[in-house]
Scaffold this active site. Structure first.
Site, PDB file in Angstrom:
ATOM      1  N   CYS A  16      69.737  20.301  15.973  1.00 21.15           N
ATOM      2  CA  CYS A  16      69.911  18.935  17.833  1.00 21.15           C
ATOM      3  C   CYS A  16      71.235  19.328  18.144  1.00 21.15           C
ATOM      4  CB  CYS A  16      69.462  17.525  17.329  1.00 21.15           C
ATOM      5  SG  CYS A  16      67.703  18.153  16.057  1.00 21.15           S
ATOM      6  N   ARG A  26      71.073  24.720  19.725  1.00 25.64           N
ATOM      7  CA  ARG A  26      70.665  24.688  18.553  1.00 25.64           C
ATOM      8  C   ARG A  26      69.454  23.989  18.630  1.00 25.64           C
ATOM      9  NH1 ARG A  26      75.224  21.402  15.803  1.00 25.64           N
ATOM     10  NH2 ARG A  26      76.968  21.881  16.143  1.00 25.64           N
ATOM     11  N   TRP A  85      65.211  20.395  17.434  1.00 28.49           N
ATOM     12  CA  TRP A  85      65.048  20.933  16.762  1.00 28.49           C
ATOM     13  C   TRP A  85      64.324  20.569  15.566  1.00 28.49           C
ATOM     14  CZ3 TRP A  85      64.820  22.889  11.349  1.00 28.49           C
ATOM     15  CH2 TRP A  85      64.055  23.824  11.036  1.00 28.49           C
ATOM     16  N   ASN A 143      71.963  13.212  15.264  1.00 26.95           N
ATOM     17  CA  ASN A 143      71.733  14.990  14.945  1.00 26.95           C
ATOM     18  C   ASN A 143      71.931  15.067  13.274  1.00 26.95           C
ATOM     19  OD1 ASN A 143      72.103  17.871  13.857  1.00 26.95           O
ATOM     20  ND2 ASN A 143      74.278  17.727  14.747  1.00 26.95           N
ATOM     21  N   GLY A 144      70.604  15.795  12.583  1.00 22.60           N
ATOM     22  CA  GLY A 144      70.664  15.324  10.853  1.00 22.60           C
ATOM     23  C   GLY A 144      69.321  15.340  10.523  1.00 22.60           C
ATOM     24  N   GLU A 196      67.914  43.910   7.914  1.00 20.78           N
ATOM     25  CA  GLU A 196      68.026  42.884   9.025  1.00 20.78           C
ATOM     26  C   GLU A 196      67.561  43.387  10.037  1.00 20.78           C
ATOM     27  OE1 GLU A 196      70.174  41.047  10.513  1.00 20.78           O
ATOM     28  OE2 GLU A 196      70.466  41.394  12.018  1.00 20.78           O
ATOM     29  N   LYS A 246      65.849  40.723  12.480  1.00 17.10           N
ATOM     30  CA  LYS A 246      65.143  40.854  13.822  1.00 17.10           C
ATOM     31  C   LYS A 246      63.467  41.207  14.155  1.00 17.10           C
ATOM     32  CE  LYS A 246      69.578  40.368  15.075  1.00 17.10           C
ATOM     33  NZ  LYS A 246      69.236  38.965  13.990  1.00 17.10           N
ATOM     34  N   GLU A 289      61.818  37.812  13.757  1.00 12.57           N
ATOM     35  CA  GLU A 289      62.197  36.949  14.963  1.00 12.57           C
ATOM     36  C   GLU A 289      62.198  36.896  16.189  1.00 12.57           C
ATOM     37  OE1 GLU A 289      67.340  35.490  13.438  1.00 12.57           O
ATOM     38  OE2 GLU A 289      67.216  37.801  14.089  1.00 12.57           O
ATOM     39  N   HIS A 341      57.273  50.029  -6.717  1.00 14.25           N
ATOM     40  CA  HIS A 341      56.785  49.270  -7.748  1.00 14.25           C
ATOM     41  C   HIS A 341      56.372  48.202  -7.463  1.00 14.25           C
ATOM     42  CE1 HIS A 341      59.727  51.339 -10.884  1.00 14.25           C
ATOM     43  NE2 HIS A 341      60.617  51.214  -9.356  1.00 14.25           N
ATOM     44  N   LYS A 360      69.875  28.144  17.333  1.00 14.29           N
ATOM     45  CA  LYS A 360      70.736  29.659  17.122  1.00 14.29           C
ATOM     46  C   LYS A 360      72.010  29.183  15.548  1.00 14.29           C
ATOM     47  CE  LYS A 360      73.853  32.626  19.160  1.00 14.29           C
ATOM     48  NZ  LYS A 360      72.875  33.758  17.681  1.00 14.29           N
TER      49      LYS A 360
HETATM   50  C1  G6P Z   1      69.576  31.149  12.216  1.00 12.55           C
HETATM   51  C2  G6P Z   1      69.922  31.639  13.062  1.00 12.55           C
HETATM   52  C3  G6P Z   1      70.680  32.981  12.540  1.00 12.55           C
HETATM   53  C4  G6P Z   1      71.674  33.282  11.657  1.00 12.55           C
HETATM   54  C5  G6P Z   1      71.638  32.205  10.916  1.00 12.55           C
HETATM   55  C6  G6P Z   1      73.480  31.709  10.266  1.00 12.55           C
HETATM   56  O1  G6P Z   1      69.169  31.814  11.237  1.00 12.55           O
HETATM   57  O2  G6P Z   1      69.085  31.841  13.935  1.00 12.55           O
HETATM   58  O3  G6P Z   1      70.878  34.171  13.357  1.00 12.55           O
HETATM   59  O4  G6P Z   1      72.395  34.785  11.398  1.00 12.55           O
HETATM   60  O5  G6P Z   1      71.224  31.016  11.639  1.00 12.55           O
HETATM   61  O6  G6P Z   1      74.006  31.397  11.007  1.00 12.55           O
HETATM   62  P1  G6P Z   1      75.736  31.249  11.084  1.00 12.55           P
HETATM   63  O7  G6P Z   1      76.035  30.780  12.766  1.00 12.55           O
HETATM   64  O8  G6P Z   1      76.086  30.736   9.790  1.00 12.55           O
HETATM   65  O9  G6P Z   1      75.834  32.682  11.113  1.00 12.55           O
END
Ligand code: G6P
Length: 605
Positions: free
Chosen positions: A2, A27, A74, A98-99, A478, A482, A485, A501, A600
């Site tokens: 948040c 956030r 969030w 926030n928290g 990755e 992606k 996500e 395996h 994010k």
């Molecule tokens: C969230 C974001 C990801 C990011 C991760 C770590 O899950 O959606 O894109 O890789 O946090 O965030 P940071 O800011 O520590 O890289």
């Protein structure tokens, strides 16, 4: 998580708060709300969903007032509904949070028994009922806040607003970041410096346990015990988050396109143009380090996974990597000659920050590879290597990831030089290979048509499997992350050799399997794994270079990637991982920049 904001303004604050919330939407965007005090009266507007919904409500029902607080959520406790949206209010007090309040159930039971009427499912609402009960006992807002804070367990950044108080904001920080901004005749609080960037560059960072009483002409900061403490005002030069997409359809597209110039910028910052010497921030003596421990979350963790190969191969230094949310709970064995490297785009990820704090006094040094230089992680680590990617708005990390990779690669080379594992000739070759990254990334970006064609097929599927070996294994991870996500397609990644395996049982003539395999030492082995997939009629797409495409001429779909030296190949294939996910999301019509359920910056555990 948040984002929270508070403003004591010299005119109506709602537009200022909306602007700050827009910058904090990374956030979370489950709901948003604003409360103000106008002519002594506290009032509030809240909306489920993105900020735009709140903006629409404010057109119909404007909110006046020179003092206000705002929130973008969030969801942790309670669904993303209007009732659960912040600010929460009880009588004369409103709060944004926030928290997570860990003892909220106990407090809720106690307050309910005392007659409080709860209207949400959130942990936050306990805070306003507690504060209200203390005000009802005759306490001042300051004393009521202090008494409230003493009862809270967990992590929080809070901003309080009180009925009848148009020149008072109370802010508190424990576990979640919070900053006070000093304007001229105005004062602000925000979750981070970015929220306040266009408003002021004069900031006071609250420390753990601090809380502050803010008026337009004064700031008093107290520690947990209520003792007044001195916290400096620092001047921060900040790039305001770029507000537009520069002609691109999405921020993610814009940020992917920026990668060649960002990598160039990192190289220019960390390599001396004349001598070619590395000019990374000093402070770590790699020849005195016995082991590197790397900790991060999400995409940043995959950057660590690639960097493990680089540090081990180039600098011959043992590396352990860990997901931040696991790290401290397994009580890791740390040694005084370890170097801890944390990697984070935001620099605020709660688990990564906690990992950094966990190792204090146990390791030789801590180094942060971070994109936001004003963040908590950046400020708390012994040594900071800024990744210089600029503000990243799209939730799915792209340019911040490749900027992390190139910074980590340069660090690995620096370690190799200091540990005398690279001779002059080897270093020359390596640096000349590294200098080709921006150009090769441009070429990789140019294959949009190829990615889009494969993406059309991926978009038809419910599951996708990605395979790779060596440094291509983290690229496969990755790519799967992606895709999950932003397109909401279930995707998994495996080290290609591990296929037999277990996951090979999944393969039939409907399953798309995407294989990352540039030519090099592991190419033949990866191709053998690919043959195992093809023999079972899996729908293979091979990402390789021109030489690889020639050798694997029996594959259904091939994307021919630029030919790149092995050491920098992850940076080039990262583009393919991003572009495949982006084009698949477009084909599925999902919300690319703000995918559902994500945020994010993850500032809760
Ligand atoms: C969230 C974001 C990801 C990011 C991760 C770590 O899950 O959606 O894109 O890789 O946090 O965030 P940071 O800011 O520590 O890289």
């Amino acid at each position: 998580m948040c984002g929270i904001v508070g403003v004591l303004g010299s005119h109506d604050v709602t537009p200022v708060i909306l602007g700050a919330l827009k910058r904090l939407e990374y956030r979370g965007y489950d709901s948003a709300g604003i409360a103000t005090v106008h002519k002594g009266a506290l009032d509030c507007r809240r909306a489920a969903g993105k900020l735009i919904n709140l903006q629409e409500i404010l057109v119909r029902e404007p909110l006046r007032g020179f003092a206000g607080i705002g929130h973008t959520r969030w969801a942790t406790h309670g669904a993303p509904s209007v009732e659960n949206a912040h600010p929460h209010r009880s009588g004369p007090v409103a709060v944004v949070h926030n928290g997570i309040i860990e003892n909220f159930q106990e407090l809720r039971d106690e307050l309910t028994a005392a007659g409080a009427n709860f209207t949400s499912d959130t942990d936050t609402e306990t805070i306003v009922h507690l504060a209200r009960s203390h005000l009802a006992e005759g306490m001042t807002p300051l004393d009521a806040t202090h008494a409230t804070l003493r009862r809270l367990e967990g992590a929080f950044a809070l901003a309080f607003l009180f009925e009848g108080e148009e020149d008072l904001l109370i802010a508190a920080r424990r576990g979640s970041p919070l900053v006070i901004g000093h304007g001229s005749d105005e004062m602000y609080v925000g979750s981070d410096a970015i929220a306040l960037a266009p408003l002021t560059d004069k900031l006071t960072y609250l420390e753990e346990g601090d809380w502050a009483a803010i008026t337009r002409s004064s700031v008093q900061v107290f520690d947990t015990g209520g003792k007044e403490v001195d916290r400096p005002i620092v001047k921060i030069a900040l790039e305001s988050a770029a507000a537009n997409k520069s002609g691109h359809r999405h921020f993610m597209a814009k940020e992917m396109a920026e990668q060649p110039s960002i990598i160039q910028k990192v190289l220019a910052a960390y390599i001396n143009e004349g001598s070619g010497a590395l000019t990374l921030p000093e402070g770590v003596q790699f020849n005195e380090i016995r082991r590197v421990v790397m900790v991060a979350c999400g995409t940043a963790f995959y950057a660590c996974q690639v960097a493990k190969y680089w540090f081990e191969q180039i600098a011959r230094i043992p590396v352990e990597i860990d997901i931040a949310s696991e790290f401290r709970y397994r009580d890791p064995v740390l040694q005084h000659d370890d170097l801890l490297i944390v990697v984070s785009q935001s620099g605020e990820t709660a688990d990564t920050l906690a990992a950094l704090r966990h190792v204090a006094g146990q390791v030789r040094q801590t180094l942060a590879v971070v994109n936001v230089p004003t963040s908590s992680i950046a400020r708390e680590a012994d040594v900071l290597v800024p990744t210089l990617a600029g503000p990243e708005i799209g939730v799915a990390s792209t340019k911040a990831f490749t900027a992390q990779l190139i910074s980590l690669l340069l660090l690995a080379v620096k370690a190799g030089v200091e540990r005398e594992k690279i001779d002059a000739e080897g270093l020359k070759t390596l640096m000349s290979e590294i200098s080709t990254v921006p150009g090769l990334i441009s070429q990789a970006l140019d294959r949009e048509q190829d990615y889009a064609q494969v993406a059309q097929k991926l978009a038809q599927s419910d599951d996708v499997l990605f395979l790779g070996r060596g440094v291509m294994f983290p690229m496969a991870l990755e790519a799967a992350l992606k895709l999950k996500e932003i397109s909401y397609i279930h995707a998994e990644a495996y080290a290609a050799g591990e296929l037999k395996h277990g996951p090979i049982a999944l393969i039939d003539n409907t399953l798309p399997v995407v294989i990352f395999a540039p030519t090099g030492a592991l190419f033949d082995k990866t191709v053998s794994n690919m043959q195992e997939v093809m023999a079972r009629h899996g729908q293979v797409t091979l990402l390789t270079d021109a030489a690889g495409a020639k050798l694997a001429c029996d594959v259904q779909n091939v994307i021919v990637m630029p030919t790149a030296p092995v050491v920098i190949a992850p940076l080039i294939y990262a583009i393919a991982a991003q572009m495949l996910a982006y084009n698949t999301a477009i084909a599925r019509g999902t919300d690319v920049d703000q995918p559902r359920n994500l945020a994010k910056s993850v500032t809760v555990e």
